[in-house]
Design an enzyme around this catalytic site. Sequence first.
Site, short mmCIF file in Angstrom:
data_model
loop_
_atom_site.label_atom_id
_atom_site.label_comp_id
_atom_site.label_asym_id
_atom_site.label_seq_id
_atom_site.Cartn_x
_atom_site.Cartn_y
_atom_site.Cartn_z
N LYS A 203 0.85 -1.20 0.00
CA LYS A 203 0.00 0.00 0.00
C LYS A 203 0.89 1.25 0.00
CE LYS A 203 -3.91 2.02 2.60
NZ LYS A 203 -4.79 1.85 3.78
N SER B 294 -9.73 1.86 2.91
CA SER B 294 -8.87 2.65 2.06
C SER B 294 -7.83 1.82 1.28
CB SER B 294 -8.12 3.67 2.91
OG SER B 294 -7.25 3.03 3.82
N SER C 151 -9.93 -0.49 7.01
CA SER C 151 -9.31 -0.29 5.69
C SER C 151 -8.64 -1.50 5.09
CB SER C 151 -8.29 0.85 5.76
OG SER C 151 -8.97 2.08 5.80
#
Lengths: 477, 492, 95
Positions: B79, B154, B178
Amino acid sequence: MKDYEVIIGLEVHAELSTNTKMYCNCSTSFGADPNTHCCPICTGMPGVLPVLNEKVVEYAVKAGLATNCDISRFSKQDRKNYFYPDLPKAYQTSQYDLPLCLGGHLDINVNGEKKRIGITRIHIEEDAGKLIHDAYTGDTLVDMNRCAVPLIEIVSEPDIRNADEAVAYMQTLKSILEYLNVCDCKMQEGSLRCDVNLSVRPVGQKEFGTRTETKNLNSFKAIHNLIEFETNRQIKVIEEGGKIKQETIRWDDAKGIGYAMRAKEDAHDYRYFPEPDLAPIVLSDEYVNNIKDNLPEMPHIKKERYMKEFSLPEYDADILTSSIKSANFFEKANDICNNPKAVANWIMGDFARMLNEKEIEIDESKVTPENLAELINLIDKGTISSKIAKQVFEDMFESGENAKEIVEKKGLVQMSDEGAIKELVEKVVQANPQSIADYKAGKDKAIGFLVGQIMKETKGKANPQIVNKLLLEIINK
Amino acid sequence: MDLYSLTLTEIAKKIKEKEVTIKEVLDSVYSRIDDKEAQVDAYLTLTRESAYKKAQELQDRLDNGEDIGVLGGVPIAIKDNICIKGVKTTCASRMLENYEPIYNATVIEKLENAGAIVLGKTNMDEFAMGSSTETSYFKKTKNPWDLTRVPGGSSGGSAAAVSADMAYAALGSDTGGSIRQPASFCSVVGLKPTYGLVSRFGIVAYASSLDQIGPFGKTVEDVATMLNVISGHDEKDTTSANLEEKDYTKALVNDIKGKVVGIPTDFISTGLNEEVKMAYESAIETLKSLGAQVKEISLKTAKNCLPTYYIIADAEASSNLGRYDGIRYGHRAKEFSDLDDLYKKSRTEGFGAEVKRRIMLGTYVLSAGYYDAYYKRAQQVRTLIVDEFKKAFEDVDVIMIPTAPNTSFKFGAHDASPLEMYLEDMFTVPVNVAGLPGISIPGGFAKSNNMPIGIQFIANAFDEENLLRFAYTFEQNTKYHEAKPQFIKEDK
Amino acid sequence: MSVSKEDVLHIAKLSKLNLTDEELEMYTKDLSSIVDFANQLSSIDVEGVKPTAHILNIQNVFRKDVMQPSFDREEILKNAPSKDAGCISVPKVVE
């Protein structure tokens, strides 16, 4: 004009003399090239986390104990949020409602009178970086070497009433921090500095007046002058029917004038909240007692001891112990020469004057305790006269050479050979019949002149006691 | 079968046994990315050059008979809020568009040491603030199951990449769901470890007391292997737990007979989509059939967790994001009249609308006069929630709830109301607020739109073993995880 | 509205953000609805409850005071938008 009372509280910032910064392993040393004592942590790069330096807690607890504070058994760190180019994370990690130390005091001495100044709290926090004005481009340059150097902030009660008390408080505090060896207290480098909160009120009024704050004063002189200036300014404003504004003053020490800083639009709203990246500090009795038991001898105790152990007058003991550096110097020198009064006289006399002129501290001088002790030994043994000693000392101070070397190199050894001195005395007596006559007519002063002549002949090396003795013998024969 | 469609465990074994070379594996995954990325938009940066270099190094070592680690040669995705030295780490924000960290996050060091190869950095909601990956400054990642829908957020890029076989596994971060919610939306496994189990050093902070890094995988086993690598005490992170390291693959036991699963009735009563509810009820039946004991429990404070979460998260965020001021790194406005103007313009230009919203809400709840009513009260409620879970775990081994109240939604569905978007997080945030571990695993599909539904297990702090054991048993007996996204079927 | 436009302007200033008129409208509305929602916390009885200081029961996590080499200045300043003389350069700071 009414009589006014001045109310002063000091917030003293002392940089702790740890090896590393508060939350990372970068060096804290002063004077490096800009931005060379930096890492992602102290420059607040995205993703970094702080880990507290254990020495910061230990040093703060030491300072708390030495100033008679209660040490909090549970304490935490908080974030103080504001934007400034010297603050990389846009928050300063500090302590808000649960500081490490609470409720202490310091006893100060002003013109022979003792006074107790309350200490509200001592908390730990990180220092900010340094902003340098670039005269060429007009921009400001940011040096982050000082970012996150650990500090303690020592907040006094508003117990101080004038400039002398403020300076005495600072001096006492400085002396204690130096004794504890938790801060190098180099005020010119900013490692010890203070903010002055000051207000005035007519004598008899209960409420405090509106106060102003002056930040970052870094000499005793600046503190003293600012307080005098600000006191007069505030009284004048009030006398002229004006009102004191709550504002921050910037003190220009060179000009001796304080300026109101541009009022910040956003009233201070620091949005303190507990720092989630750090753990609470929980101290056991054992931890605190262990530090307490191992505190070094504090100045007032040392002073008593000097008076007793070395039979020094209070005045001498007071001066010697006012700084750990002079006390250490004194003890080291005295260990060698065992003449406390002589060592004290040197440290308080010529030595102090010369240090003052050079604006350096005793441990920065080229003269070592060993050298001073040797010099005193030379005097005590009669190898040199006290007068010559002064000359030798000046040499030592400039060159750093040891006393013996100087004395030998320059041929300053005192003449104590009675035969040789006698010859000289006879020569001088013969050459000055008028002085002999004056002396015999009762003018004792004439002796001084004759001694002076003899010393001149020997370039001051003749042992004055022997000269005196022989002179009187010969004249009175 | 193409190499890219294998699991992490399978490919690691093939590499170790020299059935395939690491380069062949990398070729396969990158060709898959070349094929699908235009549709999915999962990645922000690809690190081909360093990946192939690392592949060569690892292959040489392997050929030399060296042990190249449990993830030796396995390509994974990271990420874009986790710092890799010299690789752009943007947090999907204009603010950090060109930012290159000068150090590695601890998890990156650990992955490197275990022999993993980084494929690239994945898209996300800006600064991890969002539940759909729509707040990314750069692009919208699509859900591989339906390209008109969001992948969740997210960590939407990481979830989509694993789901579309564009990585064997990925790292995400989970502050309020997330990892778990996008795992649920994309039908992959996503684990949010106990707060303190995985070092946070090097993850760009959103909310310090809630953030945790965790893995995405195609199977529970893969996730357990990833957890083995990334977990463990880190002296650079004060909040890292100092515990003995465990081998989480030992928890992969296909047996939950006699174990107790808690069903929090308060959660199911409102706001739950009917199809999700059906899948959830079927999951309960599955557990029962596998011999687990089902116990109804009450988590009435946790149900009201959402405000607590948003107050704490945004307060911390408002402070954590202060450092993006245009001075030391990140976006600096081109023109400004003075320092204050530089600050304001740089931040106004650099941050997107949702980030600004959260910074302002966080500033509001910490500002003078509101602290006690909001921030302090939220931390008090947090204490109650922690206690409520503690009490629940006296009677149950794990708690099971759906991961999200709905399946993946269409792009723009919640544009009008940020609050509605926040409500999507109500099943995931209690886990972060209480610092517990949670896992989302594939739990079936909605009949109406064929979109994945995630089932979430929650365990007591540092009891990842029970979590993985339930997840593994459920997975092995349902096999929902074997389904592949539609667009892939259509292509073939 | 539980959050006024003045409130929003104040917190925007504290947060160093500029708002257009439309944004001011939008955020006032958004923040109000979120704050209204957050106000449901006031119905929870927290009398005598200690705020969570830390989710893990950690305390006294310290580092030894041992120096390690710092980073190269070039690295430290690598991402700086403007630098000069080994420093980060910013517009004149007025006091």
